[in-house]
Design an enzyme around this catalytic site. Sequence first.
Site, PDB file in Angstrom:
ATOM      1  N   ASP A 420       4.136  -2.073 -11.991  1.00 58.45           N
ATOM      2  CA  ASP A 420       3.125  -1.642 -11.371  1.00 58.45           C
ATOM      3  C   ASP A 420       2.241  -0.744 -12.499  1.00 58.45           C
ATOM      4  OD1 ASP A 420       1.758   0.835  -9.591  1.00 58.45           O
ATOM      5  OD2 ASP A 420       1.646  -1.144  -8.763  1.00 58.45           O
ATOM      6  N   ASN A 428     -10.129   0.912 -10.556  1.00 58.07           N
ATOM      7  CA  ASN A 428     -10.926  -0.143  -9.758  1.00 58.07           C
ATOM      8  C   ASN A 428     -12.127   0.808  -9.301  1.00 58.07           C
ATOM      9  OD1 ASN A 428     -10.244  -2.549  -9.921  1.00 58.07           O
ATOM     10  ND2 ASN A 428      -8.649  -2.554  -8.047  1.00 58.07           N
ATOM     11  N   ASP A 437     -10.432  -6.790 -12.081  1.00 53.68           N
ATOM     12  CA  ASP A 437      -9.773  -8.297 -12.010  1.00 53.68           C
ATOM     13  C   ASP A 437      -9.719  -8.769 -13.556  1.00 53.68           C
ATOM     14  OD1 ASP A 437     -11.815  -9.496  -9.621  1.00 53.68           O
ATOM     15  OD2 ASP A 437      -9.714  -8.575  -9.484  1.00 53.68           O
ATOM     16  N   GLU A 464      -1.427  -5.033  -8.002  1.00 52.97           N
ATOM     17  CA  GLU A 464      -1.355  -4.703  -9.335  1.00 52.97           C
ATOM     18  C   GLU A 464       0.122  -4.680  -9.692  1.00 52.97           C
ATOM     19  OE1 GLU A 464      -2.399  -2.816  -7.191  1.00 52.97           O
ATOM     20  OE2 GLU A 464      -1.512  -0.478  -6.973  1.00 52.97           O
TER      21      GLU A 464
END
Length: 550
Positions: A420, A428, A437, A464
């Site tokens: 993770d 983000n 992205d 993620e």
Amino acid sequence: MNAPQITKGNKKRISLNRIFSAAAVGILILFLLLAWLIYSSLISFKVLLNDVAEESLPNIVISSKLYGESSRLLEATEQLSKSSSEAAKRLAEQRISRYLSQLKRISEQNYHSEFLSIQLETINLEIADFTALIKESLILNQQISDKEKAIYRLFTLSLAFESDATNQTQSKDNYIWSMQLSKTLVSVSRGLNMNRLQEVRGLFRQFNNDLDLLRNYAKQEDNSSEKLKLTNNLAQLILHEDGLLPLKIKQLRIAGRVIGRENFVHNIIQDFARLLEYSAKETEAQITQKMAFTINRAETETSIIGLALVIGVIFLIVLILFIQKNIVSRLLVLNNLVKGKIKGEKVYSSLTGNDEITDLASSFMLFSDTIEQQNVKLEHMSLSDGLTNIANRRALDVRLLHDIELSVRKKSHVAVLLMDIDFFKLYNDNYGHAAGDECLKKIASVIKHSLKRSSDFVARYGGEEFACVLPDTELLGAAAIAEQLLHSIRDANVEHKFSKIGDSITLSIGVAVSGPERVLLPDQLLKQADKALYLAKSKGRNQYCISTNE
């Protein structure tokens, strides 16, 4: 319908009619070849049976040899039981050893039977015990003989007292001790010839009484001290624990054991011999019966196969004619319908009848209507993640199940790394989703290129999160790969100033392993890896933790 136009190209067209006819001819040739093979295999089987019979007959001869050796072994054990001296015993032992060696050699060379080997080993052990008993019996006989000689010497010494008494013209009372001694020795001699244990024990009690009389008489006569000494010596020779009478009792007991052991050895040798004789007779009977049955069967089946070949050829010719008329011609019509549909023409079935061909035509029309819907569904069954161009969650599930099943068959390990991105939400929120992205694509690329083996598998687990499946990897190997991934992510140095543990992107990794000692299902393995990932996060992130498989 609008009949489809057939255009001829440069290549010669091969029609389905010709293909089907050629296939029918091929089937006919194959049928004839198969029939010929069956026929020749039966002939070969007949020859094989004759060869087996020729090989089996020597086995019967070998069984007879083993039976003869067993009989001679039985005679040798009887000779051993009758051995009256050490020389006779050694001679019998040599014969027994020679016969046992021959039995073992013949058995190992021709039978390779574990049961026969066990039987021979049992016979060998029992004969060894029997030989030990014979040896003990011979030793006892020698001890008894030595005691008899000692008693004879004592009796000779007692005669000297009688001679002295005669020279001194003593009274008749002085002869009572000598007479009682003679009587006692006669009883002892009689006891040595007894073969019943109870009688010898009775003599044992009687001898005690005789000794008391001898002592009383010795005290009343001249030379009483010498006579008492002789009496006590006699008691020592006869009644002591290694005296004549105890040795006689022991001899009778061992004689009983010898008889019992001899009978037992004879029985197991006879059982072994009977087994060999029965095996030889049974083999001979079975060979004779099977040969006669197989030869008759082969002759009958050969005739049947010849008849079947004729019938099969006739049937196949009729079948070819039927297929040509009722199937091939109608398939040609169906083929024209299919071609028209492929070209987009509006077609209608002109086939008549109610059979599988008309069903096939109807099914084709239904199939052509649904083919586009199936193509759309197939596109959605893609196994790759559209953003990162690595495998997606569905591909991960399929691959993990495959690797776990393979590890069970190979009794190996399979490891899962669940990763993770730390504080990706902050990434983000601050850099924007487009940058997020790009970050996911870069992290996926780093992970993919960090795995060196072609068998290692990486997938996007969701959001993620990423997952690696490492076949043939134990716990230490998985930990090393996790450590390498942490280094690779740090070396990539993807900026993340809003991370709470550094200035670049970091990973938290959970490691779980399924192995022969504990096989985990895919869901269980992922759950263990997820627990380990949670533990890595709780310990401060940017690290890996290993599942405890609890």
